[in-house]
Scaffold this active site. Structure first.
Site, PDB file in Angstrom:
ATOM      1  CB  THR A 241      -0.731  -0.244   1.755  1.00 60.65           C
ATOM      2  OG1 THR A 241      -2.286  -1.442   1.286  1.00 60.65           O
ATOM      3  CG2 THR A 241      -1.374   1.518   1.340  1.00 60.65           C
ATOM      4  CD  GLU A 242       6.058   2.602   2.989  1.00 59.07           C
ATOM      5  OE1 GLU A 242       7.297   3.287   2.930  1.00 59.07           O
ATOM      6  OE2 GLU A 242       5.510   1.977   4.077  1.00 59.07           O
ATOM      7  NE  ARG A 243       7.857  -1.095  -0.514  1.00 61.44           N
ATOM      8  CZ  ARG A 243       8.593  -2.316  -0.528  1.00 61.44           C
ATOM      9  NH1 ARG A 243       7.881  -4.004  -1.090  1.00 61.44           N
ATOM     10  NH2 ARG A 243       9.229  -2.579   0.671  1.00 61.44           N
ATOM     11  CB  ALA A 246       5.732   6.177  -2.259  1.00 62.59           C
TER      12      ALA A 246
END
Length: 384
Positions: A241-243, A246
Site C-alpha cells: 500500500t505504501e509503495r 508513493a
C-alpha cells in the site's frame, strides 16, 4: 480508467482544500522544519482523506481504491513532498495493518481517531542497523504477563516528533530472520518512549522525522495487531500500500513539474526568442512526458488489480522502482532548465530536486525492489 463524475468532484474538492489549507503556508512550514499536524489533519479528515477505503464503522468512507489514487495524485501537486509524505504515513503506511488485522477494540481506540485526524500515527520499522532489511530488526518486545516490555531504537520515523501512536514492528520471540515478529500499537506518551533526536534531512523539511528510544516501554499485549508472530507478513502487506501510494504521488509531482517548467520556458526570453523555442528542450520534455504517462498507466493497471483483489506485489515493486528512477531525471531536468534560479534554495525546482530523492530509498530501496523482481525473473515467473 474512466473516472466518474463523483471521482471528478472529489478531485476538485481535494485540490481546492489543499490550495486553501496548505499552499499559503508551505514556505513558512519548510523554514520552520515542521507543520502543525494536529491542526491540518482534521482538515484532511473533513474530506475523508485519512480513511478513504476504511470501514465506515470506524469513520472510514468505504470508498473504492480510485479515490485513493486521486488523493495521492492531488497531494503530489503540492509545492513540496513534506506534507504528502506525512499524509501518506497516516493514511497508507501506519494504519492499513490496523484496519486489516486489528481487533475491534484497537480500531476504536486508535484507528477511528486517526481517521478523524485527532491522533497522528507513525510507522516504526527502520532501525539504526536495519533499514530495507526488515528481517534484521532488533527491537524486542518481551512478554511479562499481560504486557509487552519493549527495548530498542527506531530511526527515520516520519511524524515521530508530533505523533500520538506508533505501529511498531518488534521481535516477540527469539526466532531469527523474518520469524517471530509482531506489530504492536505503542502510544507515544508511554513512559520509557522518548524522541532522542529530531532529524534534519536533505529534503522534506516540513515533515518531522524522529529517532526513537524504547527503554522498557510497557504496553498491553492486547495492543498487538493481528496474530502474534505474524508481524513481518503483515508489514509486507502494508508495504505494498505504501509503495503504490508513493507512485501515485510521484505521478502527480512529475506531471506538475513538467507543466510548470513548460510555463517557465514559455515566459523566459533567450537568444531573441523564448527558451521553449529550443527544439532540444522540447524533445527532452516530450520524452519525459511520455515516460511519466507510461508510468501513470502502469500505476493505473495496478489500481485496477487492487480493485479486483489481485496480488500486486510484483507490479508495485516494479512501479516503485521505475518511479524512483524517473522522478530523479525529471527533477534534474526541471532544475537544469530553470538555470541559476532553479538552483536557489527557495525555488520549487530546488525543493523538488531535494524531496524527490527519497523515493528511491524509502519504503524499500531500489536495490530491494530489484532483489524482489530478480527472484521472479530467474524463476521465469515475471511475465506470468
Amino acid at each position: 480508467m474512466q473516472f466518474t463524475d463523483e471521482h471528478d468532484l472529489f478531485r476538485a474538492s481535494v485540490r481546492e482544500m489543499l490550495a486553501k489549507t496548505v499552499e499559503p503556508h508551505y514556505e513558512e512550514w519548510e523554514l520552520h522544519g515542521q507543520f502543525p499536524a494536529h491542526e491540518l489533519f482534521p482538515e484532511f479528515a473533513k474530506l475523508g482523506l485519512l480513511g478513504l477505503e476504511y470501514d465506515p464503522a470506524y469513520g472510514g468512507e468505504g470508498a473504492d481504491h480510485w479515490f485513493s489514487v486521486i488523493a495521492c495524485e492531488e497531494f503530489g501537486r503540492l509545492s513540496g513532498n513534506g506534507i504528502p509524505m506525512a499524509y501518506n504515513v497516516q493514511a497508507n503506511m501506519a494504519t492499513p495493518s490496523l484496519h486489516a488485522h486489528g481487533s475491534d477494540e484497537l480500531k476504536r481506540e486508535f484507528l477511528a481517531p486517526a481517521i478523524a485526524g485527532e491522533l497522528i500515527a507513525s510507522i516504526a520499522v527502520t532501525e539504526p542497523d536495519a533499514g530495507s532489511d526488515v528481517a534484521g530488526i532488533r527491537t524486542k518486545a518481551a512478554r511479562d504477563g499481560d504486557d509487552w516490555v519493549i527495548t530498542g531504537a527506531k530511526t527515520y520515523i516520519t511524524n515521530g516528533v508530533q505523533g500520538d501512536w506508533l505501529c511498531l514492528l518488534a521481535r516477540t520471540s527469539d526466532e531469527g530472520g523474518y520469524r517471530g515478529m509482531s506489530q504492536i500499537i505503542v502510544p507515544n506518551d508511554t513512559p520509557g518512549l522518548t524522541v532522542s533526536r529530531s532529524l534534519k534531512k536533505l529534503g522534506n523539511w516540513c515533515s518531522d522525522t524522529a529517532e526513537l528510544t524504547f527503554d522498557k516501554v510497557r504496553v498491553p499485549v492486547r495492543n498487538t495487531i493481528g496474530e502474534i508472530g505474524r508481524g513481518f507478513q503483515q508489514q509486507m502487506e502494508q508495504f505494498q500500500t505504501e509503495r503504490i501510494s508513493a507512485v501515485y504521488q510521484a505521478v502527480g509531482q512529475m506531471q506538475t513539474a513538467i507543466e510548470q517548467t513548460v510555463d517557465y520556458l514559455q515566459d523566459r526570453p533567450a537568444f531573441g526568442g523564448k527558451l521553449i523555442d529550443n527544439q532540444y528542450l522540447q524533445y527532452n520534455l516530450a520524452e519525459l512526458a511520455c515516460e511519466v504517462d507510461a508510468l501513470k498507466q502502469y500505476a493505473y493497471s495496478c489500481a485496477e488489480l487492487i480493485v479486483a483483489g489481485a496480488d500486486v506485489t510484483r507490479r508495485t515493486s516494479s512501479a516503485k522502482l521505475l518511479a524512483g528512477k524517473l522522478i530523479r531525471r525529471v527533477a534534474d531536468t526541471c532544475l537544469q532548465y530553470h538555470g541559476g534560479m532553479g538552483y536557489m534554495a527557495e525555488t520549487w525546482t530546488s525543493r523538488f530536486f531535494r524531496d524527490s530523492r527519497l523515493l528511491s530509498i524509502g519504503g524499500g530501496a531500489d536495490e530491494v525492489m530489484l532483489r524482489v523482481l530478480a527472484r521472479d525473473v530467474t524463476s521465469k515467473q515475471f511475465f506470468t
